[in-house]
Design an enzyme around this catalytic site. Structure first.
Site, PDB file in Angstrom:
ATOM      1  N   LYS A  83      59.141 -24.814  28.952  1.00  0.00           N
ATOM      2  CA  LYS A  83      57.855 -24.375  29.504  1.00  0.00           C
ATOM      3  C   LYS A  83      58.044 -23.669  30.847  1.00  0.00           C
ATOM      4  O   LYS A  83      57.386 -22.683  31.141  1.00  0.00           O
ATOM      5  CB  LYS A  83      56.930 -25.570  29.700  1.00  0.00           C
ATOM      6  N   TYR A 116      60.819 -36.185  31.488  1.00  0.00           N
ATOM      7  CA  TYR A 116      60.121 -35.789  30.263  1.00  0.00           C
ATOM      8  C   TYR A 116      60.396 -34.315  29.927  1.00  0.00           C
ATOM      9  O   TYR A 116      60.378 -33.454  30.811  1.00  0.00           O
ATOM     10  CB  TYR A 116      58.603 -36.018  30.410  1.00  0.00           C
ATOM     11  N   ASP A 173      57.263 -23.095  19.097  1.00  0.00           N
ATOM     12  CA  ASP A 173      56.619 -23.314  20.396  1.00  0.00           C
ATOM     13  C   ASP A 173      56.498 -22.060  21.268  1.00  0.00           C
ATOM     14  O   ASP A 173      55.477 -21.871  21.907  1.00  0.00           O
ATOM     15  CB  ASP A 173      57.388 -24.406  21.161  1.00  0.00           C
ATOM     16  N   HIS A 230      52.912 -18.968  24.146  1.00  0.00           N
ATOM     17  CA  HIS A 230      53.002 -20.327  23.592  1.00  0.00           C
ATOM     18  C   HIS A 230      52.683 -20.236  22.093  1.00  0.00           C
ATOM     19  O   HIS A 230      51.608 -20.598  21.654  1.00  0.00           O
ATOM     20  CB  HIS A 230      51.976 -21.201  24.329  1.00  0.00           C
ATOM     21  N   CYS A 281      48.452 -29.577  18.391  1.00  0.00           N
ATOM     22  CA  CYS A 281      47.416 -29.139  17.443  1.00  0.00           C
ATOM     23  C   CYS A 281      48.039 -28.825  16.085  1.00  0.00           C
ATOM     24  O   CYS A 281      47.393 -28.237  15.223  1.00  0.00           O
ATOM     25  CB  CYS A 281      46.708 -27.893  17.951  1.00  0.00           C
ATOM     26  N   SER A 294      49.027 -27.649  22.844  1.00  0.00           N
ATOM     27  CA  SER A 294      49.970 -28.701  22.486  1.00  0.00           C
ATOM     28  C   SER A 294      49.334 -29.717  21.537  1.00  0.00           C
ATOM     29  O   SER A 294      48.169 -30.074  21.699  1.00  0.00           O
ATOM     30  CB  SER A 294      50.408 -29.428  23.747  1.00  0.00           C
ATOM     31  N   ARG A 350      53.774 -34.021  30.042  1.00  0.00           N
ATOM     32  CA  ARG A 350      53.806 -33.017  31.098  1.00  0.00           C
ATOM     33  C   ARG A 350      52.816 -33.402  32.193  1.00  0.00           C
ATOM     34  O   ARG A 350      51.732 -33.884  31.926  1.00  0.00           O
ATOM     35  CB  ARG A 350      53.444 -31.637  30.545  1.00  0.00           C
ATOM     36  N   ARG A 366      58.311 -38.139  20.805  1.00  0.00           N
ATOM     37  CA  ARG A 366      58.831 -36.845  20.344  1.00  0.00           C
ATOM     38  C   ARG A 366      60.150 -36.988  19.611  1.00  0.00           C
ATOM     39  O   ARG A 366      60.901 -37.935  19.823  1.00  0.00           O
ATOM     40  CB  ARG A 366      59.091 -35.949  21.576  1.00  0.00           C
TER      41      ARG A 366
HETATM   42  C1  OXD Z   1      53.863 -28.908  24.700  1.00  0.00           C
HETATM   43  C2  OXD Z   1      55.191 -28.957  24.047  1.00  0.00           C
HETATM   44  O1  OXD Z   1      53.508 -29.859  25.418  1.00  0.00           O
HETATM   45  O2  OXD Z   1      55.502 -28.020  23.310  1.00  0.00           O
HETATM   46  O3  OXD Z   1      53.170 -27.907  24.525  1.00  0.00           O
HETATM   47  O4  OXD Z   1      55.938 -29.908  24.264  1.00  0.00           O
HETATM   48 MN    MN Z   2      54.095 -26.411  23.368  1.00  0.00          MN
END
Ligand code: OXD
Ligand code: MN
Length: 589
Positions: A210, A201, A277, A230, A254, A252, A73, A374
């Site tokens: 998002k 991306y 998410d 989130h 974690c 993100s 991002r 990913r």
């Molecule tokens: C993030 C995702 O970057 O969920 O938070 O992809």
């Molecule tokens: Mn996320």
């Protein structure tokens, strides 16, 4: 006469000038055709969009490599556009909507020449849910079109739902020429519009995620009285067969996806996944908070995912039930024709292509898979999917858990004294940065409710909104803070994490069901030694105390940083948050 949707598509086509316009119906047959085109015709730079993987071992899976400058991002290129800057607040990039549109119009003129414009009608949320939203995204990339089918409910029936209405959510996406200097992700919350150019991306290009479901939806939530967060949503089944639903906010990378799909190490406990998410939280008629996951897919970080760390995820990735499963910027094991990433297995395969498609030379020390590589897979492929996933009402939430990645200071688990204190725990949340966004990795940043990059308006107003929601709840969830990442004097993680996190979830379930007491500290309530199930773990009393240690002298710098972060919200920082800060500061003197 043309409908508002038809008119809008026509206007965008006039500007972007695609060779053809294709209206997607969301079927599997269509997705197979689009993937085929990405294998044989369409390219990113020099290579084709998709590479078919070994379908015997990874059914319906494809490998995708993005442009090497386009792997995360781009927060510095992400803007929210309101007529006045104050509405965006100090934590967002802001641009005047007129100026932003003039810039984007210039960059978008002819940007789809030679390409197909895919028109994707989709729902965020179950179509029968009163909380769901009808949306349309335009994109010129097959990878994005196919990813949207996994992540959202793309279906031609959404067109009937929209009909002659003008209030659908709009997203215009083009990769342009992938020039990072011409890359922008712009949000126009007042118009329910996202306009993104220059990146393919996920977080920049799958505009339902998002961009809409957090940045714009958070603004809608403020106006309509709900929360877009989130957060993971999961159900924890205890040995009595009762299921307690909780949400978990974490920045993100974690471990949200691992938590959402956790395989319990405690007998009799089971975790059911609803989302990994995003959670939309609405107040039900019974005064409880209800959560839905507006998405249908999992877009998770691959490195570190294995049968050991997240077996349910591996099973989902190999299920191949819902077409297709995508791997983006992982490495490729050439001999097996399989995706590969650090931590997947102990394979010593010498024959790898790295995420840039070059033969991998281990001795050079670089990772084979990009740290933010990913997978994109349907949530319906998950063996642990909750039977409530498609419930249009959502699930009633008993606990909200807030977390981050902190190697020091923050205890394994603390319970807030009450809703207001919980909002403060959220406001002071922080984490060490990861590779999910373009920035320096490993520095502490304040990340309230893990929403710093996603709150689409002034964060002071956001805290106020949270406090107001609490007042309207007859039965508010309890709020907790967690941190799996605390280290000892040798720098080793003290808590084993992953499947063992069920022990912390068990304490939370016990607390919300009034089965155990707790000990009061300046930071909140913590477990008594005997109430946290540590059986079978190598954690003695000393280690336990280390997990919960609060040394006032170590907190002074943290308090100062927290104070200056909160001060930037000026008059819009609610008095209640200031009071909680003062109280904590007083107790840690
Ligand atoms: C993030 C995702 O970057 O969920 O938070 O992809
Ligand atoms: Mn996320």
């Amino acid at each position: 006469m043309a409908t508002p949707l038809e008119k809008w598509v026509e206007e965008q086509a006039k500007l972007t000038k695609p060779d053809e316009i294709y209206w997607c119906d969301g079927s599997e047959e269509e997705a197979r055709r689009i993937v085929e085109k990405g294998i044989k015709q369409e390219k990113v730079g020099e290579h084709h969009i998709f590479h078919e993987l070994n379908h015997k071992t990874w059914p319906n899976s494809y490998w995708h490599r993005s442009h090497p400058t386009d792997v995360a991002r781009a927060e510095h290129l992400t803007y929210v556009c309101y007529p006045d800057k104050d509405t965006a607040g100090p934590t967002n990039n802001w641009m005047d909507p007129k100026e932003a549109k003039a810039l984007l119009t210039r960059l978008s003129d002819g940007c789809m020449r030679g390409r197909t414009m895919y028109v994707l009608p989709y729902m965020m949320g179950h179509p029968d849910s009163p909380y769901a939203k009808a949306c349309v995204q335009l994109t010129d990339v097959s990878y994005v079109a196919v990813s949207m089918r996994i992540m959202t409910r793309v279906d031609k029936s959404v067109l009937e739902k929209i009909g002659a209405r003008d209030d659908f959510v709009r997203g215009l996406h083009s990769v342009g020429d992938l020039d990072p200097d011409k890359r922008f992700i712009m949000h126009f919350p007042d118009e329910h519009l996202v306009w993104s150019i220059g990146s393919g991306y996920g977080g920049n290009a799958l505009l339902g995620k998002k961009c809409f479901s957090l940045r714009i939806a958070s603004r809608l939530g403020l106006q309509e009285g709900w929360l877009a967060e989130h957060m993971v949503i999961l159900g924890i089944e205890d040995p009595r067969g009762n299921i307690t639903y909780v949400t978990v906010a974490m920045p993100s990378a974690c471990g949200k996806t691992n938590l959402a799909m956790l395989e319990s190490s405690l007998p009799g406990y089971k975790v059911w996944t609803i989302g990994d998410d995003i959670a939309w939280l609405n107040i039900g008629s019974d005064g409880r908070l209800y959560a839905i996951n507006p998405e249908t897919g999992l877009f998770g970080v691959a490195p570190g995912t294995s049968m050991k760390t997240n077996p349910n995820m591996l099973r989902a990735l190999k299920a191949g039930k819902f077409y297709p499963t995508l791997f983006t910027n992982t490495a490729l094991d050439v001999a097996a024709n399989e995706p590969w990433w650090e931590g997947l297995n102990d394979s010593n395969s010498k024959n790898l292509l790295d995420w840039e498609g070059k033969p991998w030379d281990k001795s050079k020390g670089a990772k084979a898979a990009h740290p933010n590589s990913r997978f994109t897979v349907s949530i319906y492929n998950s063996p642990a999917l909750s039977k409530e996933f498609d419930n249009p009402k959502g699930v009633p939430i008993s606990a909200i858990i807030l977390g981050g990645r902190r190697t020091h200071l923050i205890p394994l688990i603390t319970e807030a004294f009450n809703w207001q204190h919980g909002v403060f725990l959220g406001a002071r949340n922080s984490s060490e940065t990861t590779a999910a966004a373009v920035h320096q990795v490993g520095v502490v940043r304040r990340d309230p409710m893990a929403m710093l990059p996603f709150c689409g308006y002034h964060m002071g107003d956001y805290f106020r909104h949270w406090l107001n929601i609490g007042k309207r709840l007859a039965h508010p969830p309890k709020i907790f803070s967690v941190n799996w990442f605390r280290v000892d004097d040798e720098g080793e993680f003290i808590w084993p994490g992953f499947g063992e996190n069920i022990r912390v979830l068990k304490w939370i379930v016990d607390r919300v069901n009034n089965r155990v007491g707790a000990k009061e500290t300046p930071l909140g309530l913590i477990p008594e030694l005997n109430d946290l199930d540590l059986q079978g773990l190598n954690i003695d009393k000393e280690k336990f105390e280390k997990l919960f240690e609060i040394k006032p002298s170590q907190w002074q710098e943290e308090l100062q940083e927290m104070g200056s972060f909160l001060n930037q919200f000026g008059k819009r920082l609610p008095l209640e948050i200031q009071q909680e800060y003062k109280k904590l500061e007083g107790q840690l003197k």
